[in-house]
Enzyme design. Sequence first.
Site, PDB file in Angstrom:
ATOM      1  N   GLN A 278      -9.365  -4.433  -4.186  1.00 37.63           N
ATOM      2  CA  GLN A 278     -10.799  -3.924  -3.783  1.00 37.63           C
ATOM      3  C   GLN A 278     -11.765  -4.145  -4.986  1.00 37.63           C
ATOM      4  OE1 GLN A 278     -11.834  -2.042  -0.857  1.00 37.63           O
ATOM      5  NE2 GLN A 278     -13.677  -2.482  -1.668  1.00 37.63           N
TER       6      GLN A 278
ATOM      7  N   CYS B  27     -16.408   1.215  -0.418  1.00 40.31           N
ATOM      8  CA  CYS B  27     -15.306   0.312  -0.158  1.00 40.31           C
ATOM      9  C   CYS B  27     -14.986   0.460   1.316  1.00 40.31           C
ATOM     10  CB  CYS B  27     -13.978   0.902  -1.007  1.00 40.31           C
ATOM     11  SG  CYS B  27     -13.686   2.445  -0.682  1.00 40.31           S
TER      12      CYS B  27
ATOM     13  N   HIS C 266      -6.721   0.567  -7.172  1.00 37.85           N
ATOM     14  CA  HIS C 266      -7.101  -0.288  -5.780  1.00 37.85           C
ATOM     15  C   HIS C 266      -7.656  -1.709  -6.284  1.00 37.85           C
ATOM     16  CE1 HIS C 266      -7.451  -1.469  -1.855  1.00 37.85           C
ATOM     17  NE2 HIS C 266      -8.393  -0.386  -1.405  1.00 37.85           N
TER      18      HIS C 266
ATOM     19  N   ARG D 190       1.007  -1.087  -0.107  1.00 41.06           N
ATOM     20  CA  ARG D 190       0.023  -0.136  -0.131  1.00 41.06           C
ATOM     21  C   ARG D 190       0.935   1.253   0.036  1.00 41.06           C
ATOM     22  NH1 ARG D 190      -5.629   1.357   3.325  1.00 41.06           N
ATOM     23  NH2 ARG D 190      -6.039   0.003   1.574  1.00 41.06           N
TER      24      ARG D 190
ATOM     25  N   ASP E   5     -17.205   6.493  -2.472  1.00 37.59           N
ATOM     26  CA  ASP E   5     -15.794   6.390  -1.537  1.00 37.59           C
ATOM     27  C   ASP E   5     -15.781   7.936  -1.077  1.00 37.59           C
ATOM     28  OD1 ASP E   5     -13.334   5.633  -0.721  1.00 37.59           O
ATOM     29  OD2 ASP E   5     -12.407   5.910  -2.612  1.00 37.59           O
TER      30      ASP E   5
ATOM     31  N   ARG F 153     -13.384  -8.970   0.834  1.00 37.76           N
ATOM     32  CA  ARG F 153     -12.046  -8.540   0.876  1.00 37.76           C
ATOM     33  C   ARG F 153     -11.154  -9.850   1.099  1.00 37.76           C
ATOM     34  NH1 ARG F 153     -10.371  -3.489   1.094  1.00 37.76           N
ATOM     35  NH2 ARG F 153      -8.456  -4.446   0.083  1.00 37.76           N
TER      36      ARG F 153
END
Length: 304
Positions: A130, A260, A127, A100, A221, A288
């Site tokens: 995700q 998310c 991402h 990340r 988001d 996830r």
Amino acid sequence: MQHLLTGFEFSQEEYLSILELASKMKKDPRAYCDTLKGSAVAIMMEKPSLRTRSTFEIAAYRLGGHGVFLDLRGGDLGKRESIPDYARNLSRWTDCLIGRVFSQHTLEELAATGSVPVINALSDLYHPAQAMADYLTLQEHLGKLQGLSLAYLGDGNNVANSLLVAGAILGVNVTCFCPLGHGPDIQIFNRANEIAKKNGARLDVIADPSKIIGFDALYTDTWVSMGDNTPLDEVKKIFMPYQINETLVAQSGAKVVLHCLPAHRGYEITDEVMDGPLSAVFDEAENRLHIHMALLAKLVKSRG
Ligand code: CP
Ligand code: NVA
């Protein structure tokens, strides 16, 4: 050896097989408990995380492997030692680097200089893991993916970019409703759009929120992503028309609402929607884990 840096790496067939494996792992996780026996994965994070960190660690454990968390929030990556030297060291002990990072270039450098698969766990641009969990959630709730229409609302950020990429490959129609100047990355959009056309899907970016009509699912988001210190209240005025609230859900006709997470309740989504009957946000968070199990199984094994 395969990496997951952008989401463009995988064919539609590969996406579908990852979703299928994730579903099987969700139903019967114990059947896969030796899949990565004796393996270790490094989870390197320059930014905070609840879901991504926990689920990658648990995924490695459930497959019989081990996750080593490297907290790089202090800025060590590339400073304490170079990014290639991180990759070379970690490749000697681990079977996968999960990163990340602030910059997509960091992941590319890790992949170019290490000798194990690299997974993007969120960057400035993408991402991708995700998005896979998101499409698994839509498949579960709506019974199919091909031909579905998804409206993404708010900031055209890393999450929006990855929904466009994975949506294009999976044949999902994705429309981003974003204020002018806040749309998704144009190069990523154009590349995804070429793929979408071949798969009979349509990608769009529209500024006018009154056009959010006739969608199967809505997604939002945060309006301000990690690394950007702009206070939410400063951008509230331009983003408020894109808030997912009960009026907007009714206008859209959507049957499922995704986020998310983490959510900023009262900003991009209201309590009523997030806790309401159409919300699948915690199914999405759960997925996830299952997607990360499937991804680790596929990518660690791709090393041969
Ligand atoms: N959605 C997501 O990536 O959550 P975290 O930032 O908590 O990992
Ligand atoms: N766009 C958000 C996603 C968080 C999971 C961010 O980058 O902060």
